[in-house]
Design an enzyme around this catalytic site. Structure first.
Site, mmCIF file in Angstrom:
data_model
loop_
_atom_site.group_PDB
_atom_site.id
_atom_site.type_symbol
_atom_site.label_atom_id
_atom_site.label_comp_id
_atom_site.label_asym_id
_atom_site.label_seq_id
_atom_site.Cartn_x
_atom_site.Cartn_y
_atom_site.Cartn_z
ATOM 1 N N SER A 57 0.237 -1.153 -0.013
ATOM 2 C CA SER A 57 -0.140 -0.127 0.274
ATOM 3 C C SER A 57 0.702 1.573 0.024
ATOM 4 C CB SER A 57 -0.868 -0.074 1.446
ATOM 5 O OG SER A 57 0.236 -0.154 2.494
ATOM 6 N N HIS A 96 0.902 4.257 6.759
ATOM 7 C CA HIS A 96 0.511 4.781 5.801
ATOM 8 C C HIS A 96 0.999 6.654 5.960
ATOM 9 C CE1 HIS A 96 -3.102 1.947 4.690
ATOM 10 N NE2 HIS A 96 -2.076 1.553 3.590
ATOM 11 N N ASP A 123 -7.871 6.386 4.296
ATOM 12 C CA ASP A 123 -8.087 5.078 5.553
ATOM 13 C C ASP A 123 -9.678 4.946 6.107
ATOM 14 O OD1 ASP A 123 -5.959 3.887 4.477
ATOM 15 O OD2 ASP A 123 -4.394 5.774 6.304
#
Length: 180
Positions: A57, A96, A123
Site C-alpha cells: 500500500s 501510511h 483510510d
C-alpha cells in the site's frame, strides 16, 4: 553416520554442567535482546521502534519487506509524514502517510487522516466503525529511516511457521552442541 550422527553423539556426550552452562548462555542472549528492545523503546518513544512493511500500500516509497525505524516525539504530526498506527480491533499496525491534519481549537488536540500512497482513497474504511480520524494515542511512531527487503525474513517466518521452527531448532542445537 554423517553430520546428523555426529550431532547426536555430541549431544549424548554432554555433561550436566556443560548443559547448564549452555542453557544459561542462551538465557543471557535472550535477555540481552529484550533489554536492547526495551532500551530502543525508551530512546525512540515508540512502543515498537522497528516495524516491517507487510503490504504494497505504500509503494513505490516502501515495498513489502522493508523495515522501518520509528520515532515518536512530542512535535505535532504534520501532513506528508509517514506514520505507523494501530486501529481499535486490529492487531497488526498499518504504515501510511498523513494526508490531513485537523486541530481542534478548543482543546488543541490534533487528529489525522491517513492514506496509503498506492491506495485510491483515504483510510476511513480501515478505521474502527464510526471513526473518521486517528487520535495521537493510535499513532505508534513516525518513520525516520528504513532498510529495504530485510524484513522478508520476518514475513517468511510468519507465513511459513515450519521455517521458524526449523531455524529455532537448529539454533538451539547449535548452542547445545557447541564446545566453547
Amino acid at each position: 553416520m554423517g553430520w546428523i550422527g555426529e550431532q547426536i553423539d555430541s549431544i549424548k556426550s554432554i555433561q550436566f554442567r556443560q548443559l547448564v552452562t549452555q542453557a544459561i548462555s542462551l538465557g543471557m542472549i535472550v535477555t540481552s535482546a529484550l533489554i536492547i528492545w526495551k532500551a530502543l523503546m525508551c530512546v525512540t518513544g515508540s512502543e515498537s521502534p522497528v516495524v516491517v512493511v507487510l503490504s504494497g500500500s505504500m509503494e513505490p516509497g516502501f515495498k513489502r519487506g522493508d523495515i522501518l525505524f520509528l520515532h515518536m516525539s512530542k512535535d505535532p504530526i504534520r501532513a506528508g509524514e509517514i506514520v505507523v498506527f494501530n486501529v481499535d480491533g486490529r492487531e497488526i499496525p498499518i504504515v501510511h502517510r498523513v494526508i490531513k491534519v485537523h486541530e481542534r481549537k478548543d482543546t488543541g488536540e490534533v487528529n489525522v487522516l491517513t492514506k496509503g500512497d498506492n491506495n485510491f482513497g483515504d483510510d476511513r474504511l480501515l478505521y474502527a466503525q464510526g471513526q473518521l480520524w486517528l487520535q495521537r494515542h493510535h499513532i505508534m511512531g513516525r518513520a525516520v529511516g528504513f532498510l529495504p527487503y530485510v524484513g522478508w525474513v520476518t514475513i517468511i517466518m510468519t507465513e511459513k511457521p515450519i521455517i521458524k521452527y526449523i531455524l529455532i531448532g537448529a539454533l538451539g542445537l547449535l548452542v547445545i552442541t557447541s564446545k566453547d
